[in-house]
Design a protein around this motif. Sequence first.
Motif, mmCIF file in Angstrom:
data_model
loop_
_atom_site.group_PDB
_atom_site.id
_atom_site.type_symbol
_atom_site.label_atom_id
_atom_site.label_comp_id
_atom_site.label_asym_id
_atom_site.label_seq_id
_atom_site.Cartn_x
_atom_site.Cartn_y
_atom_site.Cartn_z
ATOM 1 N N THR A 223 3.984 5.417 -5.589
ATOM 2 C CA THR A 223 3.784 5.415 -7.040
ATOM 3 C C THR A 223 2.807 6.374 -7.729
ATOM 4 O O THR A 223 2.962 7.003 -8.505
ATOM 5 C CB THR A 223 3.643 4.157 -7.579
ATOM 6 O OG1 THR A 223 4.704 3.227 -6.903
ATOM 7 C CG2 THR A 223 3.750 3.808 -8.967
ATOM 8 N N THR A 224 1.677 6.292 -6.831
ATOM 9 C CA THR A 224 0.502 7.199 -7.414
ATOM 10 C C THR A 224 0.803 8.404 -6.945
ATOM 11 O O THR A 224 0.636 9.337 -8.147
ATOM 12 C CB THR A 224 -0.808 6.669 -6.604
ATOM 13 O OG1 THR A 224 -0.939 5.419 -6.853
ATOM 14 C CG2 THR A 224 -2.148 7.410 -7.100
ATOM 15 N N ALA B 62 1.752 13.553 -9.829
ATOM 16 C CA ALA B 62 2.029 14.844 -9.284
ATOM 17 C C ALA B 62 2.126 15.824 -10.494
ATOM 18 O O ALA B 62 2.774 15.634 -11.687
ATOM 19 C CB ALA B 62 3.527 14.957 -8.678
ATOM 20 N N PRO B 63 1.635 17.028 -10.501
ATOM 21 C CA PRO B 63 1.591 18.121 -11.564
ATOM 22 C C PRO B 63 3.116 18.533 -11.553
ATOM 23 O O PRO B 63 3.697 18.844 -10.841
ATOM 24 C CB PRO B 63 0.686 18.988 -10.775
ATOM 25 C CG PRO B 63 0.624 19.062 -9.519
ATOM 26 C CD PRO B 63 0.751 17.483 -9.300
ATOM 27 N N GLU B 64 3.322 18.840 -12.998
ATOM 28 C CA GLU B 64 4.736 19.052 -13.178
ATOM 29 C C GLU B 64 4.731 20.766 -12.634
ATOM 30 O O GLU B 64 3.625 21.484 -12.563
ATOM 31 C CB GLU B 64 4.942 19.174 -14.925
ATOM 32 C CG GLU B 64 4.942 17.669 -15.174
ATOM 33 C CD GLU B 64 5.268 17.504 -16.540
ATOM 34 O OE1 GLU B 64 5.620 18.492 -17.113
ATOM 35 O OE2 GLU B 64 5.141 16.457 -17.192
ATOM 36 N N SER B 65 6.046 21.300 -12.662
ATOM 37 C CA SER B 65 5.992 22.727 -12.207
ATOM 38 C C SER B 65 5.283 23.487 -13.261
ATOM 39 O O SER B 65 4.847 24.664 -12.749
ATOM 40 C CB SER B 65 7.465 22.958 -12.084
ATOM 41 O OG SER B 65 8.445 22.840 -13.034
ATOM 42 N N ALA B 66 5.472 23.252 -14.547
ATOM 43 C CA ALA B 66 4.707 24.212 -15.282
ATOM 44 C C ALA B 66 4.102 23.415 -16.350
ATOM 45 O O ALA B 66 4.514 22.355 -16.876
ATOM 46 C CB ALA B 66 5.733 25.357 -15.999
ATOM 47 N N GLN C 76 0.957 -1.043 -0.136
ATOM 48 C CA GLN C 76 -0.203 0.339 0.095
ATOM 49 C C GLN C 76 0.832 1.171 -0.094
ATOM 50 O O GLN C 76 0.508 2.455 -0.732
ATOM 51 C CB GLN C 76 -0.920 0.111 1.115
ATOM 52 C CG GLN C 76 -2.123 -1.035 1.301
ATOM 53 C CD GLN C 76 -3.174 -0.540 0.199
ATOM 54 O OE1 GLN C 76 -3.283 0.211 -0.432
ATOM 55 N NE2 GLN C 76 -3.820 -1.745 -0.391
ATOM 56 N N ALA C 77 1.881 1.313 0.837
ATOM 57 C CA ALA C 77 2.856 2.363 0.763
ATOM 58 C C ALA C 77 3.722 2.492 -0.505
ATOM 59 O O ALA C 77 3.377 3.676 -0.988
ATOM 60 C CB ALA C 77 3.977 2.558 2.153
#
Length: 124
Positions: free
Chosen positions: A92-93, A98-102, A86-87
Amino acid sequence: MEATQLSESARRRRAWLPWGLLVGAVMLAASGAWAGSQSISALVERNVQLEREAAESEARVAELQALREAQSRRLRTLEQEHQATQAALATTTATCSAPESAPPRPEPRRPGRASVRGKKVARR
């Protein structure tokens, strides 16, 4: 003479009476002793049987406790593996979503190049 015969037969009966009572009492005591010994031997056999069943039961309890401990260890191992999975999945999720910086910008169109898409082109 009859009187003496009666008294003689009465004497004989009276002579046998204590012996008859004694034989009866001895027979009664002997049968009581035999019944008592049978009862005691039955109780001894039952006691041996109960002791054997108790020993078997204790062995079964020990076996079940060992099995329970083994299952408990296995359950803990599986829980640890599940938590680790689960961790890892959460990590991984989080990394993948995760949104990129731009956000990526579309490339600017180069002048002079005609885009075929969206325009009607005459066929020759």
